[in-house]
Design a protein around this motif. Sequence first.
Motif, PDB file in Angstrom:
ATOM      1  N   TYR A 181       0.953  19.344 -13.072  1.00 49.87           N
ATOM      2  CA  TYR A 181       0.601  17.953 -12.823  1.00 49.87           C
ATOM      3  C   TYR A 181       0.551  17.682 -11.323  1.00 49.87           C
ATOM      4  CZ  TYR A 181       1.466  17.199 -17.747  1.00 49.87           C
ATOM      5  OH  TYR A 181       1.412  17.255 -19.110  1.00 49.87           O
ATOM      6  N   LEU A 182      -0.304  16.774 -10.958  1.00 50.11           N
ATOM      7  CA  LEU A 182      -0.429  16.358  -9.572  1.00 50.11           C
ATOM      8  C   LEU A 182      -0.149  14.868  -9.491  1.00 50.11           C
ATOM      9  CD1 LEU A 182      -3.742  18.198  -8.678  1.00 50.11           C
ATOM     10  CD2 LEU A 182      -1.431  18.886  -8.070  1.00 50.11           C
ATOM     11  N   SER A 183       0.090  14.386  -8.293  1.00 49.85           N
ATOM     12  CA  SER A 183       0.323  12.956  -8.121  1.00 49.85           C
ATOM     13  C   SER A 183      -0.405  12.456  -6.888  1.00 49.85           C
ATOM     14  CB  SER A 183       1.815  12.650  -8.009  1.00 49.85           C
ATOM     15  OG  SER A 183       2.343  13.230  -6.846  1.00 49.85           O
ATOM     16  N   LYS A 184      -0.754  11.203  -6.934  1.00 48.04           N
ATOM     17  CA  LYS A 184      -1.397  10.548  -5.807  1.00 48.04           C
ATOM     18  C   LYS A 184      -0.701   9.205  -5.621  1.00 48.04           C
ATOM     19  CE  LYS A 184      -5.790   8.998  -4.011  1.00 48.04           C
ATOM     20  NZ  LYS A 184      -7.201   8.794  -4.250  1.00 48.04           N
ATOM     21  N   ILE A 185      -0.278   8.920  -4.401  1.00 51.27           N
ATOM     22  CA  ILE A 185       0.458   7.697  -4.107  1.00 51.27           C
ATOM     23  C   ILE A 185      -0.350   6.864  -3.124  1.00 51.27           C
ATOM     24  CG2 ILE A 185       2.589   6.728  -3.192  1.00 51.27           C
ATOM     25  CD1 ILE A 185       3.942   9.373  -3.947  1.00 51.27           C
ATOM     26  N   SER A 186      -0.493   5.587  -3.437  1.00 50.16           N
ATOM     27  CA  SER A 186      -1.171   4.689  -2.509  1.00 50.16           C
ATOM     28  C   SER A 186      -0.265   3.496  -2.229  1.00 50.16           C
ATOM     29  CB  SER A 186      -2.514   4.220  -3.079  1.00 50.16           C
ATOM     30  OG  SER A 186      -2.318   3.521  -4.283  1.00 50.16           O
ATOM     31  N   PHE A 187      -0.402   2.956  -1.033  1.00 50.01           N
ATOM     32  CA  PHE A 187       0.429   1.840  -0.592  1.00 50.01           C
ATOM     33  C   PHE A 187      -0.445   0.667  -0.181  1.00 50.01           C
ATOM     34  CE2 PHE A 187       3.250   5.435   0.111  1.00 50.01           C
ATOM     35  CZ  PHE A 187       4.460   4.942  -0.347  1.00 50.01           C
ATOM     36  N   PHE A 188       0.124  -0.528  -0.302  1.00 51.81           N
ATOM     37  CA  PHE A 188      -0.498  -1.743   0.205  1.00 51.81           C
ATOM     38  C   PHE A 188       0.588  -2.504   0.953  1.00 51.81           C
ATOM     39  CE2 PHE A 188      -1.293  -6.314  -0.406  1.00 51.81           C
ATOM     40  CZ  PHE A 188      -2.472  -6.420   0.306  1.00 51.81           C
ATOM     41  N   TYR A 189       0.370  -2.726   2.256  1.00 44.96           N
ATOM     42  CA  TYR A 189       1.339  -3.409   3.108  1.00 44.96           C
ATOM     43  C   TYR A 189       0.775  -4.772   3.517  1.00 44.96           C
ATOM     44  CZ  TYR A 189       3.093   1.344   3.824  1.00 44.96           C
ATOM     45  OH  TYR A 189       3.570   2.605   3.642  1.00 44.96           O
ATOM     46  N   THR A 190       1.613  -5.797   3.428  1.00 44.31           N
ATOM     47  CA  THR A 190       1.228  -7.114   3.913  1.00 44.31           C
ATOM     48  C   THR A 190       2.482  -7.880   4.310  1.00 44.31           C
ATOM     49  OG1 THR A 190      -0.109  -9.066   3.461  1.00 44.31           O
ATOM     50  CG2 THR A 190       1.260  -8.255   1.665  1.00 44.31           C
ATOM     51  N   THR A 191       2.287  -9.017   4.933  1.00 38.28           N
ATOM     52  CA  THR A 191       3.396  -9.873   5.330  1.00 38.28           C
ATOM     53  C   THR A 191       3.192 -11.239   4.689  1.00 38.28           C
ATOM     54  OG1 THR A 191       3.515  -8.722   7.444  1.00 38.28           O
ATOM     55  CG2 THR A 191       4.655 -10.811   7.297  1.00 38.28           C
ATOM     56  N   ALA A 192       4.249 -11.780   4.095  1.00 38.83           N
ATOM     57  CA  ALA A 192       4.159 -13.065   3.409  1.00 38.83           C
ATOM     58  C   ALA A 192       3.949 -14.190   4.414  1.00 38.83           C
ATOM     59  CB  ALA A 192       5.429 -13.317   2.602  1.00 38.83           C
ATOM     60  N   ASP A 193       3.205 -15.204   3.987  1.00 37.31           N
ATOM     61  CA  ASP A 193       2.986 -16.361   4.855  1.00 37.31           C
ATOM     62  C   ASP A 193       3.791 -17.577   4.404  1.00 37.31           C
ATOM     63  OD1 ASP A 193       1.628 -17.140   2.609  1.00 37.31           O
ATOM     64  OD2 ASP A 193      -0.243 -17.613   3.637  1.00 37.31           O
TER      65      ASP A 193
END
Length: 117
Positions: free
Chosen positions: A30-42
Amino acid sequence: MYKPLVISACRKRRKRKNIRRSRKTSLARYLSKISFFYTTADGDKRVYTESDRTEGYGKQVIPCPATITYTQLFVNGVLQPSSLYRVQKGSLTFLSNDVPEKGVPIILQCIRIYKRR
């Protein structure tokens, strides 16, 4: 009195089984792929889209949840239960009554695990 230590010369030797694995079975299945989403709350928003991302962290996307195995949301470094948010392709929605305070970092981690072909 002092008793000398006697070491037996005829110890039983444990037989080691020679287990040889072929190269094909030793590879990960098995393989894995990781993605991220970064933001700052307003402090006011409840819905964050890909256009709200923090610049400088490379390619950031919010993938379709049908293609993701695990999703984790961190608000100010604290893991949030999945009942407090909803992920759709391109957007992150907070379902709770409260929204994160202004300046708080929000990190969405999406992990996809799939079988090697």
